[in-house]
Design a protein around this motif. Structure first.
Motif, mmCIF file in Angstrom:
data_model
loop_
_atom_site.group_PDB
_atom_site.id
_atom_site.type_symbol
_atom_site.label_atom_id
_atom_site.label_comp_id
_atom_site.label_asym_id
_atom_site.label_seq_id
_atom_site.Cartn_x
_atom_site.Cartn_y
_atom_site.Cartn_z
ATOM 1 N N VAL A 105 0.838 -1.202 0.000
ATOM 2 C CA VAL A 105 0.000 0.000 0.000
ATOM 3 C C VAL A 105 0.872 1.251 0.000
ATOM 4 O O VAL A 105 0.584 2.215 -0.725
ATOM 5 C CB VAL A 105 -0.976 -0.009 1.204
ATOM 6 C CG1 VAL A 105 -1.642 1.339 1.388
ATOM 7 C CG2 VAL A 105 -2.004 -1.110 1.019
ATOM 8 N N TYR A 106 1.938 1.230 0.762
ATOM 9 C CA TYR A 106 2.863 2.370 0.780
ATOM 10 C C TYR A 106 3.424 2.631 -0.619
ATOM 11 O O TYR A 106 3.480 3.786 -1.068
ATOM 12 C CB TYR A 106 3.980 2.103 1.790
ATOM 13 C CG TYR A 106 5.037 3.168 1.829
ATOM 14 C CD1 TYR A 106 4.703 4.499 2.070
ATOM 15 C CD2 TYR A 106 6.377 2.856 1.627
ATOM 16 C CE1 TYR A 106 5.680 5.482 2.106
ATOM 17 C CE2 TYR A 106 7.347 3.827 1.665
ATOM 18 C CZ TYR A 106 7.005 5.138 1.899
ATOM 19 O OH TYR A 106 7.963 6.123 1.918
ATOM 20 N N GLU A 107 3.814 1.579 -1.313
ATOM 21 C CA GLU A 107 4.331 1.744 -2.678
ATOM 22 C C GLU A 107 3.256 2.323 -3.595
ATOM 23 O O GLU A 107 3.552 3.168 -4.460
ATOM 24 C CB GLU A 107 4.866 0.415 -3.221
ATOM 25 C CG GLU A 107 6.080 -0.122 -2.478
ATOM 26 C CD GLU A 107 7.268 0.827 -2.446
ATOM 27 O OE1 GLU A 107 7.495 1.560 -3.442
ATOM 28 O OE2 GLU A 107 7.966 0.865 -1.413
ATOM 29 N N LEU A 108 2.010 1.901 -3.419
ATOM 30 C CA LEU A 108 0.908 2.450 -4.216
ATOM 31 C C LEU A 108 0.715 3.946 -3.975
ATOM 32 O O LEU A 108 0.562 4.713 -4.928
ATOM 33 C CB LEU A 108 -0.404 1.730 -3.867
ATOM 34 C CG LEU A 108 -0.686 0.399 -4.518
ATOM 35 C CD1 LEU A 108 -1.952 -0.228 -3.922
ATOM 36 C CD2 LEU A 108 -0.841 0.550 -6.019
ATOM 37 N N ILE A 109 0.693 4.354 -2.707
ATOM 38 C CA ILE A 109 0.463 5.783 -2.445
ATOM 39 C C ILE A 109 1.667 6.623 -2.881
ATOM 40 O O ILE A 109 1.495 7.750 -3.344
ATOM 41 C CB ILE A 109 0.045 6.076 -0.989
ATOM 42 C CG1 ILE A 109 1.150 5.792 -0.008
ATOM 43 C CG2 ILE A 109 -1.235 5.360 -0.627
ATOM 44 C CD1 ILE A 109 0.946 6.453 1.324
ATOM 45 N N LYS A 110 2.867 6.057 -2.770
ATOM 46 C CA LYS A 110 4.054 6.776 -3.279
ATOM 47 C C LYS A 110 3.950 6.973 -4.786
ATOM 48 O O LYS A 110 4.301 8.042 -5.296
ATOM 49 C CB LYS A 110 5.346 6.016 -2.954
ATOM 50 C CG LYS A 110 5.854 6.251 -1.571
ATOM 51 C CD LYS A 110 7.309 5.876 -1.336
ATOM 52 C CE LYS A 110 7.833 4.693 -2.072
ATOM 53 N NZ LYS A 110 9.200 4.311 -1.676
ATOM 54 N N SER A 111 3.450 5.959 -5.482
ATOM 55 C CA SER A 111 3.322 6.055 -6.943
ATOM 56 C C SER A 111 2.294 7.122 -7.350
ATOM 57 O O SER A 111 2.337 7.619 -8.480
ATOM 58 C CB SER A 111 2.954 4.696 -7.546
ATOM 59 O OG SER A 111 1.610 4.365 -7.291
ATOM 60 N N LYS A 112 1.399 7.466 -6.434
ATOM 61 C CA LYS A 112 0.422 8.532 -6.697
ATOM 62 C C LYS A 112 0.954 9.909 -6.274
ATOM 63 O O LYS A 112 0.230 10.895 -6.334
ATOM 64 C CB LYS A 112 -0.893 8.235 -5.967
ATOM 65 C CG LYS A 112 -1.648 7.038 -6.557
ATOM 66 C CD LYS A 112 -2.999 6.866 -5.912
ATOM 67 C CE LYS A 112 -3.955 7.827 -6.557
ATOM 68 N NZ LYS A 112 -5.371 7.551 -6.327
ATOM 69 N N GLY A 113 2.210 9.947 -5.829
ATOM 70 C CA GLY A 113 2.837 11.226 -5.498
ATOM 71 C C GLY A 113 2.643 11.688 -4.070
ATOM 72 O O GLY A 113 2.850 12.863 -3.759
ATOM 73 N N TYR A 114 2.285 10.772 -3.168
ATOM 74 C CA TYR A 114 2.077 11.140 -1.767
ATOM 75 C C TYR A 114 3.242 10.704 -0.895
ATOM 76 O O TYR A 114 3.877 9.687 -1.156
ATOM 77 C CB TYR A 114 0.808 10.487 -1.210
ATOM 78 C CG TYR A 114 -0.457 11.032 -1.802
ATOM 79 C CD1 TYR A 114 -0.938 12.283 -1.432
ATOM 80 C CD2 TYR A 114 -1.174 10.288 -2.734
ATOM 81 C CE1 TYR A 114 -2.108 12.781 -1.981
ATOM 82 C CE2 TYR A 114 -2.347 10.779 -3.285
ATOM 83 C CZ TYR A 114 -2.807 12.026 -2.907
ATOM 84 O OH TYR A 114 -3.961 12.521 -3.458
ATOM 85 N N LYS A 115 3.481 11.470 0.152
ATOM 86 C CA LYS A 115 4.381 11.030 1.218
ATOM 87 C C LYS A 115 3.608 11.118 2.525
ATOM 88 O O LYS A 115 2.681 11.921 2.665
ATOM 89 C CB LYS A 115 5.667 11.851 1.265
ATOM 90 C CG LYS A 115 5.516 13.240 1.789
ATOM 91 C CD LYS A 115 6.873 13.908 1.939
ATOM 92 C CE LYS A 115 6.789 14.922 3.048
ATOM 93 N NZ LYS A 115 7.899 15.043 3.891
ATOM 94 N N ILE A 116 3.973 10.270 3.461
ATOM 95 C CA ILE A 116 3.291 10.245 4.754
ATOM 96 C C ILE A 116 3.907 11.304 5.648
ATOM 97 O O ILE A 116 5.125 11.350 5.824
ATOM 98 C CB ILE A 116 3.414 8.856 5.411
ATOM 99 C CG1 ILE A 116 2.831 7.779 4.500
ATOM 100 C CG2 ILE A 116 2.711 8.852 6.781
ATOM 101 C CD1 ILE A 116 3.161 6.360 4.942
#
Length: 160
Positions: A81-92
């Motif tokens: 899931v982290y890799e997915l959100i990173k691919s959408k340009g997000y950082k936590i």
């Protein structure tokens, strides 16, 4: 741009399973019932991440009808899931969470949980909050029949 996500999970306690919370094996006579390892904290964080990114929930991404997720390590799922959100340009930015359990006591395990989650999500430990709560002996959690967790996540859209 910042986006907030909320996550929640609950699992029934049962005999014959390990108790895994926050990616850490906890000494207890019962574990959580579920298709995967039933890690309530990680599942709540996953749903919070997915919600903040405007994506489907954990059950849609990793359905309990799919045998490949039987006894799955929730930390591995969180990494996906982290890799997915990173691919959408997000950082936590940060995570705030609660583990709600009448027993066992969670406090001794929280530092290791934070360490595991920080490593998985490439975060500094000080950007992760995990608090232990009880239900004051009320409802299924208070009667030691289940454990629940909730989480809030703040994502930041990276400028590219």
């Amino acid at each position: 741009m910042f986006k907030i996500g909320l996550g929640y999970d609950i699992h029934k306690l049962t005999e014959g399973r390990d108790l895994i919370i926050g990616g850490v094996k906890i000494t207890h006579e019962k574990g959580l019932l579920g298709h995967s390892d039933a890690d309530v904290l990680v599942h709540a964080i996953i749903d919070a991440l997915l919600g903040a990114a405007g994506m489907a929930d954990i059950g849609t991404l990793f359905p309990d009808t799919d045998p490949k997720y039987k006894d799955a390590d929730s930390i591995v799922l969180m990494k996906k899931v982290y890799e997915l959100i990173k691919s959408k340009g997000y950082k936590i930015n940060n995570i705030d969470s609660n583990i709600i359990a009448q027993a066992p006591k969670m406090m001794p395990y929280i530092p290791k949980m934070k360490e595991v989650i920080a490593k998985t999500l490439e975060l500094e430990i000080e950007n992760i909050s995990i608090k232990a709560k009880t239900k004051e002996k009320l409802d299924a959690v208070g009667e030691k029949l289940a454990i629940e967790s909730n989480a809030a996540v703040l994502l930041e859209k990276e400028n590219k």
